[in-house]
Motif scaffolding. Sequence first.
Motif, PDB file in Angstrom:
ATOM      1  N   LEU A   1      -9.307 -13.261 -31.689  1.00 42.42           N
ATOM      2  CA  LEU A   1      -7.767 -13.092 -31.641  1.00 42.42           C
ATOM      3  C   LEU A   1      -7.333 -14.418 -31.320  1.00 42.42           C
ATOM      4  O   LEU A   1      -6.084 -14.297 -31.372  1.00 42.42           O
ATOM      5  CB  LEU A   1      -7.551 -12.292 -30.193  1.00 42.42           C
TER       6      LEU A   1
ATOM      7  N   PHE B   1      -5.049 -15.148 -33.930  1.00 42.63           N
ATOM      8  CA  PHE B   1      -3.573 -14.161 -33.962  1.00 42.63           C
ATOM      9  C   PHE B   1      -2.840 -14.418 -32.845  1.00 42.63           C
ATOM     10  O   PHE B   1      -3.223 -13.609 -31.886  1.00 42.63           O
ATOM     11  CB  PHE B   1      -4.167 -12.632 -34.369  1.00 42.63           C
TER      12      PHE B   1
ATOM     13  N   GLU C   1       7.119 -16.344 -30.082  1.00 43.64           N
ATOM     14  CA  GLU C   1       6.154 -16.800 -30.448  1.00 43.64           C
ATOM     15  C   GLU C   1       5.532 -17.346 -29.051  1.00 43.64           C
ATOM     16  O   GLU C   1       5.989 -18.160 -28.352  1.00 43.64           O
ATOM     17  CB  GLU C   1       6.013 -17.863 -31.334  1.00 43.64           C
TER      18      GLU C   1
ATOM     19  N   PHE D   1       0.511  -8.508 -30.777  1.00 44.46           N
ATOM     20  CA  PHE D   1       0.032  -9.506 -31.723  1.00 44.46           C
ATOM     21  C   PHE D   1      -0.228  -8.789 -32.973  1.00 44.46           C
ATOM     22  O   PHE D   1      -0.300  -7.701 -33.058  1.00 44.46           O
ATOM     23  CB  PHE D   1      -1.316 -10.018 -31.362  1.00 44.46           C
ATOM     24  N   ARG D   2      -0.256  -9.592 -33.988  1.00 44.05           N
ATOM     25  CA  ARG D   2      -0.274  -8.998 -35.453  1.00 44.05           C
ATOM     26  C   ARG D   2      -1.910  -9.336 -35.751  1.00 44.05           C
ATOM     27  O   ARG D   2      -2.190 -10.551 -35.610  1.00 44.05           O
ATOM     28  CB  ARG D   2       0.807  -9.605 -36.385  1.00 44.05           C
ATOM     29  N   TYR D   3      -2.461  -8.263 -36.302  1.00 45.68           N
ATOM     30  CA  TYR D   3      -3.772  -8.387 -36.732  1.00 45.68           C
ATOM     31  C   TYR D   3      -3.935  -8.038 -38.110  1.00 45.68           C
ATOM     32  O   TYR D   3      -3.819  -7.164 -38.580  1.00 45.68           O
ATOM     33  CB  TYR D   3      -4.792  -7.533 -36.024  1.00 45.68           C
ATOM     34  N   LEU D   4      -4.412  -9.110 -38.940  1.00 47.08           N
ATOM     35  CA  LEU D   4      -4.613  -9.201 -40.400  1.00 47.08           C
ATOM     36  C   LEU D   4      -3.422  -8.627 -40.955  1.00 47.08           C
ATOM     37  O   LEU D   4      -2.317  -9.034 -40.924  1.00 47.08           O
ATOM     38  CB  LEU D   4      -6.049  -8.506 -40.665  1.00 47.08           C
TER      39      LEU D   4
END
Length: 108
Positions: free
Chosen positions: A13, A16, A29, A51-54
Amino acid sequence: MLRTGFFPLAFLLHFFPPKASIDGSPPIELRWGDNQMPGVPPGTHQVRVWFRYLIFGDCGVAQAVIHVPPGGMFLEYKAPTWFVFSKGRFPSLPVAAHDSPMPVDPPP
């Protein structure tokens, strides 16, 4: 101040970074750790952290209605422990505050 964190074995993480939105604002951010949140006036606010994951979009979403006192406050966000698609949480808030709708009239 908003402190963001995750379980140490979820070290990926680090790649990310989390984001926050206050009262529906554009994403702010953040970084993992302590984040100053200047310009948040006292009163009732809707807070959302994720959060953005992949390629999967928003993960670990946590949202709550909080009341910020005149001196400011400390809020902690924890990412899901094992499964990134689970909800995140605010361990410093009472359970009733999580996922609650924005009140029509703020408390006096």
